[in-house]
Write a protein that holds these residues in place. Sequence first.
Motif, PDB file in Angstrom:
ATOM      1  N   HIS A  34      33.158  40.289  64.437  1.00 44.38           N
ATOM      2  CA  HIS A  34      31.786  40.572  64.016  1.00 44.38           C
ATOM      3  C   HIS A  34      31.213  39.475  63.116  1.00 44.38           C
ATOM      4  CE1 HIS A  34      34.161  42.141  60.610  1.00 44.38           C
ATOM      5  NE2 HIS A  34      33.116  41.855  59.860  1.00 44.38           N
ATOM      6  N   ARG A  35      32.054  38.553  62.682  1.00 44.96           N
ATOM      7  CA  ARG A  35      31.590  37.485  61.799  1.00 44.96           C
ATOM      8  C   ARG A  35      30.981  36.343  62.604  1.00 44.96           C
ATOM      9  NH1 ARG A  35      35.007  37.177  56.531  1.00 44.96           N
ATOM     10  NH2 ARG A  35      36.179  39.125  56.523  1.00 44.96           N
ATOM     11  N   ARG A  36      29.899  35.802  62.075  1.00 41.45           N
ATOM     12  CA  ARG A  36      29.272  34.631  62.687  1.00 41.45           C
ATOM     13  C   ARG A  36      29.128  33.487  61.680  1.00 41.45           C
ATOM     14  NH1 ARG A  36      30.630  37.303  66.158  1.00 41.45           N
ATOM     15  NH2 ARG A  36      29.553  37.978  68.044  1.00 41.45           N
ATOM     16  N   TYR A  37      28.919  33.832  60.418  1.00 46.22           N
ATOM     17  CA  TYR A  37      28.840  32.817  59.371  1.00 46.22           C
ATOM     18  C   TYR A  37      30.044  32.868  58.433  1.00 46.22           C
ATOM     19  CZ  TYR A  37      27.737  30.297  55.175  1.00 46.22           C
ATOM     20  OH  TYR A  37      27.831  29.436  54.102  1.00 46.22           O
ATOM     21  N   HIS A  38      30.443  34.056  58.034  1.00 43.92           N
ATOM     22  CA  HIS A  38      31.537  34.217  57.067  1.00 43.92           C
ATOM     23  C   HIS A  38      32.878  34.085  57.782  1.00 43.92           C
ATOM     24  CE1 HIS A  38      28.006  36.033  55.149  1.00 43.92           C
ATOM     25  NE2 HIS A  38      28.552  35.613  54.017  1.00 43.92           N
ATOM     26  N   ALA A 131      30.240  25.895  45.532  1.00 44.97           N
ATOM     27  CA  ALA A 131      30.875  25.704  46.834  1.00 44.97           C
ATOM     28  C   ALA A 131      30.368  26.712  47.848  1.00 44.97           C
ATOM     29  CB  ALA A 131      32.398  25.810  46.686  1.00 44.97           C
ATOM     30  N   ASP A 132      30.130  27.940  47.408  1.00 46.55           N
ATOM     31  CA  ASP A 132      29.654  28.990  48.310  1.00 46.55           C
ATOM     32  C   ASP A 132      28.228  28.720  48.779  1.00 46.55           C
ATOM     33  OD1 ASP A 132      30.079  31.314  49.765  1.00 46.55           O
ATOM     34  OD2 ASP A 132      29.536  32.651  48.119  1.00 46.55           O
ATOM     35  N   LEU A 133      27.431  28.086  47.924  1.00 49.33           N
ATOM     36  CA  LEU A 133      26.020  27.829  48.256  1.00 49.33           C
ATOM     37  C   LEU A 133      25.764  26.428  48.793  1.00 49.33           C
ATOM     38  CD1 LEU A 133      24.190  29.541  45.237  1.00 49.33           C
ATOM     39  CD2 LEU A 133      24.601  30.467  47.526  1.00 49.33           C
ATOM     40  N   ALA A 134      26.783  25.606  48.884  1.00 51.53           N
ATOM     41  CA  ALA A 134      26.587  24.214  49.313  1.00 51.53           C
ATOM     42  C   ALA A 134      25.997  24.106  50.703  1.00 51.53           C
ATOM     43  CB  ALA A 134      27.908  23.454  49.250  1.00 51.53           C
ATOM     44  N   VAL A 135      26.184  25.122  51.534  1.00 55.30           N
ATOM     45  CA  VAL A 135      25.603  25.106  52.881  1.00 55.30           C
ATOM     46  C   VAL A 135      24.081  24.972  52.836  1.00 55.30           C
ATOM     47  CG1 VAL A 135      25.381  27.623  53.018  1.00 55.30           C
ATOM     48  CG2 VAL A 135      25.649  26.280  55.122  1.00 55.30           C
ATOM     49  N   LEU A 136      23.470  25.394  51.740  1.00 52.37           N
ATOM     50  CA  LEU A 136      22.009  25.281  51.625  1.00 52.37           C
ATOM     51  C   LEU A 136      21.551  23.832  51.675  1.00 52.37           C
ATOM     52  CD1 LEU A 136      21.302  27.889  48.788  1.00 52.37           C
ATOM     53  CD2 LEU A 136      21.092  28.214  51.266  1.00 52.37           C
ATOM     54  N   ALA A 137      22.445  22.902  51.411  1.00 47.18           N
ATOM     55  CA  ALA A 137      22.112  21.482  51.417  1.00 47.18           C
ATOM     56  C   ALA A 137      22.577  20.782  52.690  1.00 47.18           C
ATOM     57  CB  ALA A 137      22.723  20.797  50.199  1.00 47.18           C
ATOM     58  N   ALA A 138      22.863  21.541  53.723  1.00 49.58           N
ATOM     59  CA  ALA A 138      23.330  20.950  54.977  1.00 49.58           C
ATOM     60  C   ALA A 138      22.242  20.094  55.616  1.00 49.58           C
ATOM     61  CB  ALA A 138      23.759  22.051  55.944  1.00 49.58           C
ATOM     62  N   GLY A 142      23.055  21.284  60.725  1.00 47.32           N
ATOM     63  CA  GLY A 142      23.954  22.182  60.024  1.00 47.32           C
ATOM     64  C   GLY A 142      23.228  23.382  59.439  1.00 47.32           C
ATOM     65  N   TYR A 143      22.033  23.140  58.907  1.00 47.37           N
ATOM     66  CA  TYR A 143      21.265  24.245  58.338  1.00 47.37           C
ATOM     67  C   TYR A 143      20.774  25.178  59.431  1.00 47.37           C
ATOM     68  CZ  TYR A 143      18.391  26.748  54.968  1.00 47.37           C
ATOM     69  OH  TYR A 143      17.860  27.730  54.152  1.00 47.37           O
ATOM     70  N   ALA A 149      23.607  31.596  62.509  1.00 44.78           N
ATOM     71  CA  ALA A 149      24.797  32.424  62.336  1.00 44.78           C
ATOM     72  C   ALA A 149      24.508  33.634  61.458  1.00 44.78           C
ATOM     73  CB  ALA A 149      25.928  31.590  61.747  1.00 44.78           C
ATOM     74  N   VAL A 150      23.733  33.432  60.405  1.00 43.45           N
ATOM     75  CA  VAL A 150      23.363  34.563  59.545  1.00 43.45           C
ATOM     76  C   VAL A 150      22.561  35.590  60.337  1.00 43.45           C
ATOM     77  CG1 VAL A 150      21.981  35.253  57.549  1.00 43.45           C
ATOM     78  CG2 VAL A 150      23.456  33.244  57.400  1.00 43.45           C
ATOM     79  N   ARG A 151      21.622  35.120  61.144  1.00 51.04           N
ATOM     80  CA  ARG A 151      20.825  36.049  61.955  1.00 51.04           C
ATOM     81  C   ARG A 151      21.717  36.815  62.926  1.00 51.04           C
ATOM     82  NH1 ARG A 151      18.669  39.844  62.979  1.00 51.04           N
ATOM     83  NH2 ARG A 151      16.681  40.243  64.021  1.00 51.04           N
ATOM     84  N   ALA A 152      22.708  36.123  63.498  1.00 48.26           N
ATOM     85  CA  ALA A 152      23.609  36.774  64.449  1.00 48.26           C
ATOM     86  C   ALA A 152      24.425  37.874  63.788  1.00 48.26           C
ATOM     87  CB  ALA A 152      24.521  35.745  65.095  1.00 48.26           C
ATOM     88  N   GLU A 153      24.805  37.670  62.531  1.00 57.95           N
ATOM     89  CA  GLU A 153      25.555  38.714  61.832  1.00 57.95           C
ATOM     90  C   GLU A 153      24.704  39.959  61.606  1.00 57.95           C
ATOM     91  OE1 GLU A 153      29.117  36.515  59.356  1.00 57.95           O
ATOM     92  OE2 GLU A 153      27.354  37.156  58.243  1.00 57.95           O
TER      93      GLU A 153
END
Length: 206
Positions: A34-38, A131-138, A142-143, A149-153
Motif C-alpha cells: 500500500h506504500r507509494r512514498y513511504h 532528512a525527512d523533509l529534504a525531498v521538498l528540495a528535489a 524528483g519532486y 507517490a503521495v497522491r497514489a497513497e
Amino acid sequence: MSTDAKLLERWAALAGPGARTVGEDLVRRYREPHRRYHTVEHLAAMLAVIDDLAEDADDTDAVRYAAFFHDAVYAVDRGDNEERSAELAETVLAELGVEPALVAEVARLVRLTAGHAPEPDDRNGAVLCDADLAVLAADESGYAAYTSAVRAEYAHIPDELFRRGRRAVLEGLAQLPHLFRTATARVRYEAKARANLANELAALAD
C-alpha cells in the motif's frame, strides 16, 4: 546492489550482524504494497541526507536508528503511525540489548516526526526532521515523482478533498520561518524547497 541489500548492510553496520532478522522485518515493512512514498527508497534517501548532516547531530546512531523506525508502521487511515512506530522501536531495540538511554532517544525522535518541530537546541531532532523533509528540495522530476507517490497513497480520497488537504499542508509549511532546522540544510535545501512549494501551491490553485 539493490536498495534492500544496501539498507540491510547499513542496518548491520548500525545494529550488528546479529540483528539481521530485525533489519529484514523493517525492510519488509517499507515494502508493504500500500506504500507509494513511504518506501525503502524514502528510507535510503533519508539515510543519505543524515550522512551529509552528520556533523550537525549529537548522536548519529540515534538519528539513524530513528530513520529506520520512523515509518515502520504506516497506514494512511491512521493518525497514530509515529506513536506505534516509536513503540515498536522501544520494544525491538530493548530486545536487541540496546542501552536504555539510546532506546529512549530513538523513540523520542520517532515521535518527533509527527510534527517536525524540534526544539532549537535539539540537534538530533533537527537532523532527523531535515532528512525527512529534504525531498521538498528535489529537482523537477524528483519532486514530481514525490507528489505523484503521495497522491497514489491517498488514491481512496476524492480529488477535491485531497487537493484541499494538500493545500493546507503546503500552506502550513510555507508559513514557517524556516523549513529546515540545521544551518547546513538551509543552505543546501531551503531555496529550492520554497520554490517547489510555491509551484505546487500554484498548480493546486488552478
